[in-house]
Design a protein around this motif. Structure first.
Motif, PDB file in Angstrom:
ATOM      1  N   ILE A  33      -4.482   4.799  25.755  1.00 23.63           N
ATOM      2  CA  ILE A  33      -3.972   4.379  24.454  1.00 23.63           C
ATOM      3  C   ILE A  33      -4.337   2.917  24.240  1.00 23.63           C
ATOM      4  O   ILE A  33      -3.760   2.024  24.865  1.00 23.63           O
ATOM      5  N   PRO A  34      -5.316   2.662  23.362  1.00 23.12           N
ATOM      6  CA  PRO A  34      -5.695   1.273  23.069  1.00 23.12           C
ATOM      7  C   PRO A  34      -4.532   0.529  22.408  1.00 23.12           C
ATOM      8  O   PRO A  34      -3.670   1.131  21.788  1.00 23.12           O
ATOM      9  N   ARG A  35      -4.527  -0.756  22.537  1.00 29.78           N
ATOM     10  CA  ARG A  35      -3.473  -1.575  21.958  1.00 29.78           C
ATOM     11  C   ARG A  35      -4.016  -2.352  20.770  1.00 29.78           C
ATOM     12  O   ARG A  35      -5.075  -2.965  20.849  1.00 29.78           O
ATOM     13  N   LEU A  91      -7.403  -6.279  17.693  1.00 23.76           N
ATOM     14  CA  LEU A  91      -7.351  -7.397  16.754  1.00 23.76           C
ATOM     15  C   LEU A  91      -8.095  -8.602  17.322  1.00 23.76           C
ATOM     16  O   LEU A  91      -8.915  -9.217  16.631  1.00 23.76           O
ATOM     17  N   ASN A  92      -7.850  -8.942  18.572  1.00 19.04           N
ATOM     18  CA  ASN A  92      -8.510 -10.090  19.181  1.00 19.04           C
ATOM     19  C   ASN A  92     -10.010  -9.878  19.322  1.00 19.04           C
ATOM     20  O   ASN A  92     -10.795 -10.786  19.049  1.00 19.04           O
ATOM     21  N   LEU A 140     -15.420 -11.273  17.414  1.00 18.77           N
ATOM     22  CA  LEU A 140     -16.750 -10.897  16.915  1.00 18.77           C
ATOM     23  C   LEU A 140     -16.942 -11.356  15.471  1.00 18.77           C
ATOM     24  O   LEU A 140     -18.024 -11.820  15.100  1.00 18.77           O
ATOM     25  N   SER A 141     -15.900 -11.252  14.649  1.00 19.25           N
ATOM     26  CA  SER A 141     -15.993 -11.693  13.252  1.00 19.25           C
ATOM     27  C   SER A 141     -16.214 -13.200  13.174  1.00 19.25           C
ATOM     28  O   SER A 141     -17.007 -13.676  12.354  1.00 19.25           O
ATOM     29  N   THR A 169      -6.228 -14.833  13.139  1.00 13.47           N
ATOM     30  CA  THR A 169      -6.859 -14.626  14.442  1.00 13.47           C
ATOM     31  C   THR A 169      -8.350 -14.943  14.388  1.00 13.47           C
ATOM     32  O   THR A 169      -8.899 -15.520  15.330  1.00 13.47           O
ATOM     33  N   ILE A 170      -9.011 -14.619  13.301  1.00 10.15           N
ATOM     34  CA  ILE A 170     -10.421 -15.001  13.135  1.00 10.15           C
ATOM     35  C   ILE A 170     -10.543 -16.517  13.195  1.00 10.15           C
ATOM     36  O   ILE A 170     -11.369 -17.060  13.923  1.00 10.15           O
TER      37      ILE A 170
END
Length: 192
Positions: free
Chosen positions: A103-105, A110-111, A116-117, A185-186
């Motif tokens: 199960i990914p979190r 988001l991080n 990457l963004s 976060t970006i």
């Protein structure tokens, strides 16, 4: 968890192995098959990963290109990507998302996507695409400001897995409709 851009041969090997294992467990590729992974590595790309202790737990890549044949989703979304590239000089495709956990979190994804963004933005690329399982479209629309491009298709090179092409315009990062947590976060990674 620590999130980083892959820089060393050891990090590439560890994340390649994570991707291969995760894709094999999902029955998308055969055990030991690195064809899809190596195809991405032929082009200009960035890879990020999250780790606890020594081993990567989650990884993702982004290819930045002005040529549709270099973007993996053009295998099934040729027309949509060609139209996008006609309007925009460069597109970043997020691909090879892999997580060794069942199960990914959300916070880890988001991080990774924010890191990457931010790297795409530093290169002046604001147009991001990714092919996702259609069951997760609402998630990407809500949390990452993505919109659907085209219709649901089967990804032949990944065992006919269902796919939906999604698009995120990072030019909208400062608009009020852009998800605030994604924006913050970006910028956290962009200004690091």
């Amino acid at each position: 968890m620590e999130f980083k851009i892959v820089l060393t041969d050891e990090e590439f090997e560890a994340t390649d192995n994570l991707i291969q294992k995760a894709y094999h467990l999902k029955k998308l590729i055969d055990e030991g098959d690195y064809t899809h992974i190596n195809r991405v590595k032929k082009h200009s790309f960035i890879r990020a990963y999250g780790k606890k202790d020594l081993d990567p737990i989650i990884t993702c890549s982004a290819i930045i290109s002005s040529k549709k044949e270099e973007l993996p989703s053009s295998d099934i979304y040729d027309e949509e990507i060609a139209a996008l590239l006609k309007a925009k000089e460069y597109v970043a495709e997020v691909c090879l998302l892999a997580d060794c956990r069942k199960i990914p979190r959300y916070n880890d994804l988001l991080n990774l996507l924010s890191l990457l963004s931010s790297e795409s933005l530093k290169r002046g690329v604001t147009n991001v695409i990714l092919s996702v399982n259609p069951k997760s479209c609402n998630f990407y629309e809500s949390f990452f400001n993505c919109t659907k491009l085209g219709i649901e298709k089967e990804y032949e090179k990944l065992s006919e897995a269902p796919a939906q092409l999604m698009y995120c315009d990072l030019d909208l990062i400062d608009s009020e409709n852009f998800p605030n947590l994604f924006r913050q976060t970006i910028y956290k990674y962009y200004h690091a």
